[in-house]
Design a protein around this motif. Structure first.
Motif, PDB file in Angstrom:
ATOM      1  N   SER A 113      31.664  38.466  39.328  1.00 55.95           N
ATOM      2  CA  SER A 113      32.672  39.437  38.893  1.00 55.95           C
ATOM      3  C   SER A 113      32.006  40.800  38.688  1.00 55.95           C
ATOM      4  O   SER A 113      30.779  40.932  38.824  1.00 55.95           O
ATOM      5  CB  SER A 113      33.331  38.940  37.609  1.00 55.95           C
ATOM      6  N   ILE A 119      34.402  46.556  32.731  1.00 55.29           N
ATOM      7  CA  ILE A 119      35.584  45.814  32.350  1.00 55.29           C
ATOM      8  C   ILE A 119      36.788  46.744  32.235  1.00 55.29           C
ATOM      9  O   ILE A 119      36.688  47.879  31.737  1.00 55.29           O
ATOM     10  CB  ILE A 119      35.332  45.062  31.012  1.00 55.29           C
ATOM     11  N   GLU A 120      37.930  46.299  32.760  1.00 55.25           N
ATOM     12  CA  GLU A 120      39.203  47.034  32.714  1.00 55.25           C
ATOM     13  C   GLU A 120      39.114  48.421  33.342  1.00 55.25           C
ATOM     14  O   GLU A 120      39.650  49.402  32.831  1.00 55.25           O
ATOM     15  CB  GLU A 120      39.706  47.146  31.266  1.00 55.25           C
ATOM     16  N   GLY A 126      37.972  43.008  39.757  1.00 58.55           N
ATOM     17  CA  GLY A 126      38.223  43.123  38.326  1.00 58.55           C
ATOM     18  C   GLY A 126      39.686  43.050  37.936  1.00 58.55           C
ATOM     19  O   GLY A 126      40.019  43.041  36.748  1.00 58.55           O
ATOM     20  N   ASP A 129      41.155  38.236  35.988  1.00 56.72           N
ATOM     21  CA  ASP A 129      40.077  37.595  35.238  1.00 56.72           C
ATOM     22  C   ASP A 129      39.884  36.205  35.823  1.00 56.72           C
ATOM     23  O   ASP A 129      40.694  35.302  35.633  1.00 56.72           O
ATOM     24  CB  ASP A 129      40.435  37.500  33.750  1.00 56.72           C
ATOM     25  N   GLN A 130      38.787  36.016  36.567  1.00 57.03           N
ATOM     26  CA  GLN A 130      38.572  34.775  37.306  1.00 57.03           C
ATOM     27  C   GLN A 130      38.400  33.570  36.385  1.00 57.03           C
ATOM     28  O   GLN A 130      38.813  32.456  36.724  1.00 57.03           O
ATOM     29  CB  GLN A 130      37.365  34.942  38.229  1.00 57.03           C
ATOM     30  N   VAL A 132      39.825  33.162  33.399  1.00 49.01           N
ATOM     31  CA  VAL A 132      41.164  32.823  32.893  1.00 49.01           C
ATOM     32  C   VAL A 132      41.979  32.125  33.980  1.00 49.01           C
ATOM     33  O   VAL A 132      42.667  31.136  33.722  1.00 49.01           O
ATOM     34  CB  VAL A 132      41.889  34.084  32.397  1.00 49.01           C
ATOM     35  N   ARG A 143      32.111  32.452  31.515  1.00 47.55           N
ATOM     36  CA  ARG A 143      31.438  33.637  32.050  1.00 47.55           C
ATOM     37  C   ARG A 143      30.055  33.725  31.402  1.00 47.55           C
ATOM     38  O   ARG A 143      29.930  33.667  30.171  1.00 47.55           O
ATOM     39  CB  ARG A 143      32.244  34.900  31.761  1.00 47.55           C
ATOM     40  N   ASP A 172      31.086  31.866  36.032  1.00 50.79           N
ATOM     41  CA  ASP A 172      31.263  33.219  36.570  1.00 50.79           C
ATOM     42  C   ASP A 172      30.097  34.084  36.100  1.00 50.79           C
ATOM     43  O   ASP A 172      29.817  34.169  34.897  1.00 50.79           O
ATOM     44  CB  ASP A 172      32.590  33.802  36.084  1.00 50.79           C
TER      45      ASP A 172
END
Length: 596
Positions: A113, A119-120, A126, A129-130, A132, A143, A172
């Motif tokens: 990732s 992030i975000e 991105g 969320d892999q 989730v 992760r 991840d």
């Protein structure tokens, strides 16, 4: 740690990707399936250093399916790495995780990732969320945010995948974790160098109760699933069936045969038990269900395979499956091999088993097909699918691994595969009924057992999902024969429509396929040996020629879509009962008729 000697790259720093690859190698991983992605380059370079073989596919789902089959045939964890950049990304691997979860396949999926700092920010990979996304489809999804924690978390993930009911797990790794240098004094080794733990043993009381139930039964049978296919379980099962004179049936959803097929007590696929009532024979009064789950593929709640009035002993590593669909006389949360070993202690040949009934049950396996006397050539001048596939299997190398995919193509294949005495059979569609899985399953089997020929049966519908992976077979020089059973239709769909809507002048929506599809030409263009077969007399020589060549090959086998396979008829149900509402593939509903 003394037993884990890190290999230092000669021209660069030791990275998180190196530590991941070497942790996998320490855990016994020798092969990983996937696609190249820039996010994973540090890991892929690490695999070269760790001597892990990389098998690259043309689609992420195929990579996950290959890891599934590799796990089944190698008895090791299957490892895959769906691509994580612009080619299609991790999302294409989700169907593979779903089938692995449904079919209890122990695989480790490596994903990557964006950097933690990003992030975000709506960056590449991105948006989703892999971790989730993977959680509902895995036993564990984590992760890894610190590269030095990699050995500990790899060990934790592998143990989770292999313990209890096996299943998929996901780790991840943000790209910066993989590319960053390792600070060796901070490495958390966890149990990466420790041997794996033993599975759950059987409760003494359960064994005692099981023996009592067995002694009160005169018509017992065993139905063994994928949870009873370990070497120890197969050995104990063969010993038990011989000592107790109990016929053994396979679920064959996804398994190596649970006992040798030449065993005097091997009964074949469990669905054949439904023939007993048709033949006017008594049905089992006891079913010992080992490492298999109740549900649709064992007749559901209708009682076709497991009679509603019989006693049921259910042994499984997952206690949640016991009594989930059918009531049980005894449930045991245990490894099947351990349970059978306990039963085998001091076992003696029982005098209460009805030996004549046992002969009747075992004879079902040899009942000739109703299509045996049908003419090989249909009125359409196309081949009867039963005779076409029987001739194929009669011509392939004995002891091959057979992968069955497709709808009716897989059913016809199941009816005829005994002609080649296969060493193992995989119904690749699994418990989710996923078409196209057979391409990855064939790949994983061929890599895990390179000394066996693999025969992959596809319908022309299922062939459309991953046909480009014939290129994968060629690049890796794999001995896989792909047979596309081509009736120019989604066979189960169009025949089901005919059953439900027969006699009505209406369309058969989206159930036909192109008659111009030349799968043999596609195979040839991808470097596979190939043939188009339309006559029975041409099949034996072509199959032997193709299997005699090194590398992969594919056959375009032209058949008629008639007759409807009995399996389709059974799944669609009785369409002529005016008091029932037809619900294809499920139990029909009673029709509410007002005024009665």
């Amino acid at each position: 740690m003394a037993s884990f000697s890190l290999k230092e790259p000669s021209s660069r720093e030791l990275s998180g990707g190196d530590l991941l690859a070497q942790s996998l190698g320490q855990a016994g991983v020798e092969v990983a399936f996937g696609l190249h992605g820039g996010h994973l380059d540090a890991f892929l370079m690490g695999c070269e250093l760790a001597k892990i073989r990389l098998v690259d596919t043309r689609h992420e789902t195929v990579a996950v399916q290959a890891a599934e089959a590799y796990a089944k045939f190698s008895s090791k964890i299957g490892v895959c790495f769906p691509d994580d950049d612009q080619k299609g990304s991790f999302g294409n691997g989700l169907p593979g995780l779903a089938t692995a979860l449904a079919d209890r396949s122990p695989i480790l999926c490596i994903a990557s990732s964006p950097p933690l700092r990003d992030i975000e920010t709506n960056c590449l990979q991105g948006i989703i969320d892999q971790v989730v996304a993977a959680k509902p489809l895995t036993k564990l999804a984590l992760r890894v945010t610190n590269a030095e924690e990699t050995p500990r978390l790899v060990s934790h993930a592998i143990r989770t995948a292999l313990s209890g009911p096996p299943g998929p797990v996901l780790l991840d790794f943000p790209i910066d974790v993989l590319f960053s240098p390792i600070h060796k004094p901070l490495i958390s080794w966890g149990s990466i160098t420790s041997p794996l733990s033993y599975g759950p043993g059987v409760h003494t009381k359960a064994v005692e109760e099981a023996k009592k139930i067995l002694e009160s039964s005169s018509r017992p049978v065993i139905i063994a699933g994928s949870g009873a296919t370990s070497v120890s379980a197969r050995d104990e099962l063969a010993k038990f069936s011989k000592a107790y004179h109990v016929p053994v049936f396979d679920t064959l959803k996804y398994s190596v045969s649970t006992i040798p097929t030449d065993s005097p007590f091997f009964g074949g696929p469990a669905e054949k038990l439904a023939y007993l009532s048709i033949l006017g024979k008594q049905r089992p009064d006891l079913v010992l269900l080992l490492g298999a789950r109740t549900g649709m593929f064992l007749g559901g709640r209708a009682g076709g395979t497991i009679p509603p009035d019989c006693k049921l002993i259910h042994v499984d590593v997952d206690g949640g499956e016991i009594g989930r669909v059918l009531p049980v006389a005894l449930g045991a949360v245990s490894d099947c091999g351990q349970f059978l070993a306990a039963l085998n202690k001091n076992s003696t040949t029982p005098s209460h088993v009805d030996e004549e009934w046992v002969k009747d049950v075992l004879s079902i396996r040899h009942i000739p097909s109703p299509f045996e006397q049908a003419p090989p050539l249909q009125p359409s001048n196309r081949l009867h699918p039963y005779h076409a596939l029987k001739t194929v299997f009669s011509s392939v190398e004995p002891g091959c691994i057979v992968i069955l995919d497709g709808g009716e193509a897989g059913l016809w294949g199941s009816d005829t595969l005994a002609a080649c005495s296969p060493s193992a059979v995989v119904k690749a569609t699994g418990n989710l009924g996923f078409l196209g899985n057979g391409f990855g399953q064939a790949l994983g089997a061929a890599v895990a057992v390179p000394d066996r020929k693999v025969v992959s049966i596809q319908g022309d519908g299922s062939a459309g999902f991953h046909l480009m992976d014939l290129d994968t077979y060629k690049r890796h020089g794999l001995n896989i024969l792909t047979v596309v059973v081509n009736n120019y239709a989604w066979g189960m769909s169009i025949n089901g429509q005919d059953m439900v809507y027969g006699g009505v002048e209406s369309a058969r929506p989206i159930s036909s396929l192109s008659e111009g599809a030349e799968y043999n030409q596609v195979a040839k263009a991808l470097g596979n040996g190939s043939a188009k077969l339309e006559r029975i007399e041409d099949i034996p020589e072509a199959i032997r020629r193709l299997q005699g060549q090194a590398g992969p090959s594919a056959v375009n086998l032209i058949v008629d879509r008639s007759p409807t396979h009995p399996g389709t008829e059974a799944m669609v149900g009785d369409t002529k009962d005016p008091k029932k509402v037809v619900v294809p593939y499920y139990d029909n509903l009673p029709r509410i008729i007002y005024g009665e």
